[in-house]
Design an enzyme around this catalytic site. Structure first.
Site, PDB file in Angstrom:
ATOM      1  N   GLU A   1       0.844  -1.208   0.000  1.00 10.36           N
ATOM      2  CA  GLU A   1       0.000   0.000   0.000  1.00 10.36           C
ATOM      3  C   GLU A   1       0.876   1.253   0.000  1.00 10.36           C
ATOM      4  OE1 GLU A   1      -2.711  -0.334   3.304  1.00 10.36           O
ATOM      5  OE2 GLU A   1      -3.539  -2.196   2.553  1.00 10.36           O
TER       6      GLU A   1
ATOM      7  N   HIS B   1      -7.697   1.901   2.111  1.00 10.47           N
ATOM      8  CA  HIS B   1      -7.552   1.535   3.537  1.00 10.47           C
ATOM      9  C   HIS B   1      -8.269   2.568   4.432  1.00 10.47           C
ATOM     10  CE1 HIS B   1      -4.839  -1.013   6.327  1.00 10.47           C
ATOM     11  NE2 HIS B   1      -5.919  -0.623   6.986  1.00 10.47           N
TER      12      HIS B   1
HETATM   13  P1  NAD Z   1     -10.454  -9.588  16.209  1.00  9.14           P
HETATM   14  O1  NAD Z   1      -9.191 -10.003  16.865  1.00  9.14           O
HETATM   15  O2  NAD Z   1     -11.612  -9.183  17.034  1.00  9.14           O
HETATM   16  O3  NAD Z   1     -10.968 -10.772  15.264  1.00  9.14           O
HETATM   17  C1  NAD Z   1     -10.134 -11.538  14.459  1.00  9.14           C
HETATM   18  C2  NAD Z   1     -10.701 -12.961  14.444  1.00  9.14           C
HETATM   19  O4  NAD Z   1      -9.925 -13.715  13.520  1.00  9.14           O
HETATM   20  C3  NAD Z   1     -10.610 -13.662  15.794  1.00  9.14           C
HETATM   21  O5  NAD Z   1     -11.868 -14.154  16.205  1.00  9.14           O
HETATM   22  C4  NAD Z   1      -9.608 -14.764  15.546  1.00  9.14           C
HETATM   23  O6  NAD Z   1      -9.897 -15.950  16.302  1.00  9.14           O
HETATM   24  C5  NAD Z   1      -9.759 -15.014  14.054  1.00  9.14           C
HETATM   25  N1  NAD Z   1      -8.647 -15.709  13.458  1.00  9.14           N
HETATM   26  C6  NAD Z   1      -7.338 -15.701  13.838  1.00  9.14           C
HETATM   27  N2  NAD Z   1      -6.630 -16.511  13.042  1.00  9.14           N
HETATM   28  C7  NAD Z   1      -7.505 -17.023  12.138  1.00  9.14           C
HETATM   29  C8  NAD Z   1      -7.355 -17.936  11.064  1.00  9.14           C
HETATM   30  N3  NAD Z   1      -6.207 -18.521  10.775  1.00  9.14           N
HETATM   31  N4  NAD Z   1      -8.457 -18.224  10.335  1.00  9.14           N
HETATM   32  C9  NAD Z   1      -9.668 -17.678  10.639  1.00  9.14           C
HETATM   33  N5  NAD Z   1      -9.859 -16.844  11.658  1.00  9.14           N
HETATM   34  C10 NAD Z   1      -8.792 -16.513  12.396  1.00  9.14           C
HETATM   35  O7  NAD Z   1     -10.064  -8.457  15.186  1.00  9.14           O
HETATM   36  P2  NAD Z   1     -11.033  -7.434  14.454  1.00  9.14           P
HETATM   37  O8  NAD Z   1     -11.135  -6.191  15.251  1.00  9.14           O
HETATM   38  O9  NAD Z   1     -12.258  -8.134  14.044  1.00  9.14           O
HETATM   39  O10 NAD Z   1     -10.148  -7.068  13.168  1.00  9.14           O
HETATM   40  C11 NAD Z   1      -9.825  -8.066  12.218  1.00  9.14           C
HETATM   41  C12 NAD Z   1      -8.759  -7.529  11.288  1.00  9.14           C
HETATM   42  O11 NAD Z   1      -9.307  -6.488  10.485  1.00  9.14           O
HETATM   43  C13 NAD Z   1      -7.574  -6.855  12.009  1.00  9.14           C
HETATM   44  O12 NAD Z   1      -6.600  -7.788  12.409  1.00  9.14           O
HETATM   45  C14 NAD Z   1      -7.041  -5.892  10.954  1.00  9.14           C
HETATM   46  O13 NAD Z   1      -6.025  -6.524  10.205  1.00  9.14           O
HETATM   47  C15 NAD Z   1      -8.245  -5.653  10.053  1.00  9.14           C
HETATM   48  N6  NAD Z   1      -8.683  -4.249  10.154  1.00  9.14           N
HETATM   49  C16 NAD Z   1      -8.757  -3.507   9.017  1.00  9.14           C
HETATM   50  C17 NAD Z   1      -9.176  -2.188   9.073  1.00  9.14           C
HETATM   51  C18 NAD Z   1      -9.296  -1.361   7.833  1.00  9.14           C
HETATM   52  O14 NAD Z   1      -9.169  -0.143   7.915  1.00  9.14           O
HETATM   53  N7  NAD Z   1      -9.553  -1.957   6.686  1.00  9.14           N
HETATM   54  C19 NAD Z   1      -9.513  -1.603  10.296  1.00  9.14           C
HETATM   55  C20 NAD Z   1      -9.457  -2.395  11.427  1.00  9.14           C
HETATM   56  C21 NAD Z   1      -9.043  -3.720  11.348  1.00  9.14           C
END
Ligand code: NAD
Length: 336
Positions: free
Chosen positions: A266, A284
């Site tokens: 990015e 993003h």
């Molecule tokens: P979170 O930790 O609440 O949820 C992530 C989930 O993924 C958990 O339940 C975990 O058990 C699961 N997980 C872990 N490894 C896995 C695997 N191998 N296969 C399937 N599931 C798996 O996090 P969240 O707040 O829901 O955020 C998720 C992701 O979204 C963040 O890690 C970040 O990378 C991304 N995010 C992106 C933006 C954006 O601006 N686009 C903003 C915030 C977060």
């Protein structure tokens, strides 16, 4: 707290919503800024890291080398939740706590996810461009009710997406190996194994964190298992999907559309994906709403202030750091 220095390197903290920054100022903290977009050199950053007691960070990469000369740093507070840009073991070894700001992004990212899905399903970007160019074409869409959405990663954001998709009368399947069965059951969501989700879903939405396990999770094999004409939405991290394999899938028609807020690199300058008509892209911006920024900024400030007060912040990624260094550390004596 005038004796402490806070380094800010996120693009957005204190810029759109002033309240979190005002809270830092009210505590008379010394604030140093090195914003990701300002083009200040790395030597300037290193000098600021040397002085910092706390570091508020966005997506800038913090590696072990940057932490080598950070004698006062006691907390790295992520303005967000994805910590894949921070060398956590290196921070832990140095006794530096890493905190996140969970909960602030959930609604905003889930909203964008649905927006991206609707853009794909109803070809909204193409229709918009067409009308504005003086055309009156009709774009055949895909109805969402009754379709199966497969959610990979049923955490904070995944659950919010599931709730919204249910509102669109979609059926939900989820794959999350770490989620207690009970949580999915309470939400009325069927958990399944990875391959079954890939085979059965009409729409696949990615919400897992980027970890060594999820890097490249969706590649050629996984794409081959998906339904012909599947839609894929990614608001997690670009590297979870192998973009080269995805490109093949998008050009062969196997994947009818890909909507993404994130890329392997990015900004994705020169990415062949950007040339495809069946790709919808945003820069993003998942968590970039006024409400999300206010809550995220305040959670970050809560963590920093707690550490300065010698209290334990709420959302620590590496509590083991406490073993490597005693807190609180001495404040910066030569602070201006
Ligand atoms: P979170 O930790 O609440 O949820 C992530 C989930 O993924 C958990 O339940 C975990 O058990 C699961 N997980 C872990 N490894 C896995 C695997 N191998 N296969 C399937 N599931 C798996 O996090 P969240 O707040 O829901 O955020 C998720 C992701 O979204 C963040 O890690 C970040 O990378 C991304 N995010 C992106 C933006 C954006 O601006 N686009 C903003 C915030 C977060």
């Amino acid at each position: 707290m005038a004796k402490y220095t806070v380094l800010i390197t996120t693009r957005s903290f204190g810029k759109i919503v002033s309240e979190p920054m005002e809270r830092l100022r009210r505590e008379r903290l010394h604030i140093l800024e090195w914003r990701e977009e300002t083009g200040l050199g790395i030597d300037d950053l290193k000098e600021k890291v040397r002085q910092a007691d706390a570091w508020i960070i966005g997506n800038f990469k913090i590696d072990a080398q940057l932490l080598e000369n950070a004698p006062r740093l006691r907390v790295i507070a992520k303005h967000g939740v994805g910590v894949d840009n921070i060398d956590i073991p290196a921070a832990t070894q140095k006794g530096i706590l890493v905190t996140i700001a969970p909960g602030a992004n959930d609604q905003a990212v889930a909203d964008l996810t649905m927006g991206l899905l609707l853009s794909l399903a109803r070809k909204i970007p193409q229709a918009d461009a067409s009308v504005k160019s003086g055309q009156w074409e009709r774009f055949l869409g895909l109805g969402l009710p009754g379709k199966i959405m497969g959610i990979i990663g049923l955490g904070h954001i995944g659950q919010n997406v599931a709730r919204r998709a249910k509102g669109f009368d979609m059926e939900i399947l989820a794959y999350d190996p770490y989620l207690p069965e009970e949580i999915a059951r309470k939400l009325g969501i069927t958990q399944t194994d990875f391959d079954t989700l890939l085979r059965k879903s009409d729409v696949i939405s990615l919400h897992a964190p980027l970890t060594p396990e999820t890097e490249g999770l969706i590649g050629e094999r996984e794409l081959s298992l998906m339904k012909e004409g599947v839609l894929v939405v990614n608001t997690s991290r670009g590297k979870i999907i192998q973009e080269k394999a995805l490109y093949q899938g998008l050009t062969s028609g196997k994947v009818a559309g890909y909507a993404t807020d994130v890329f392997e690199v990015e900004p994705p300058l020169g990415s062949p994906l950007l040339k495809l008509p069946n790709v919808v892209a945003t820069p993003h911006i998942g968590s970039y709403t006024r409400d999300g920024l206010r809550m995220m900024g305040n959670l970050v400030v809560d963590s920093v202030l707690k550490v300065f007060r010698g209290e334990k912040p709420e959302f620590i990624i590496n509590p083991e750091a406490y073993r490597y260094r005693s807190f609180p550390r001495k404040a910066n004596p030569d602070r201006p």
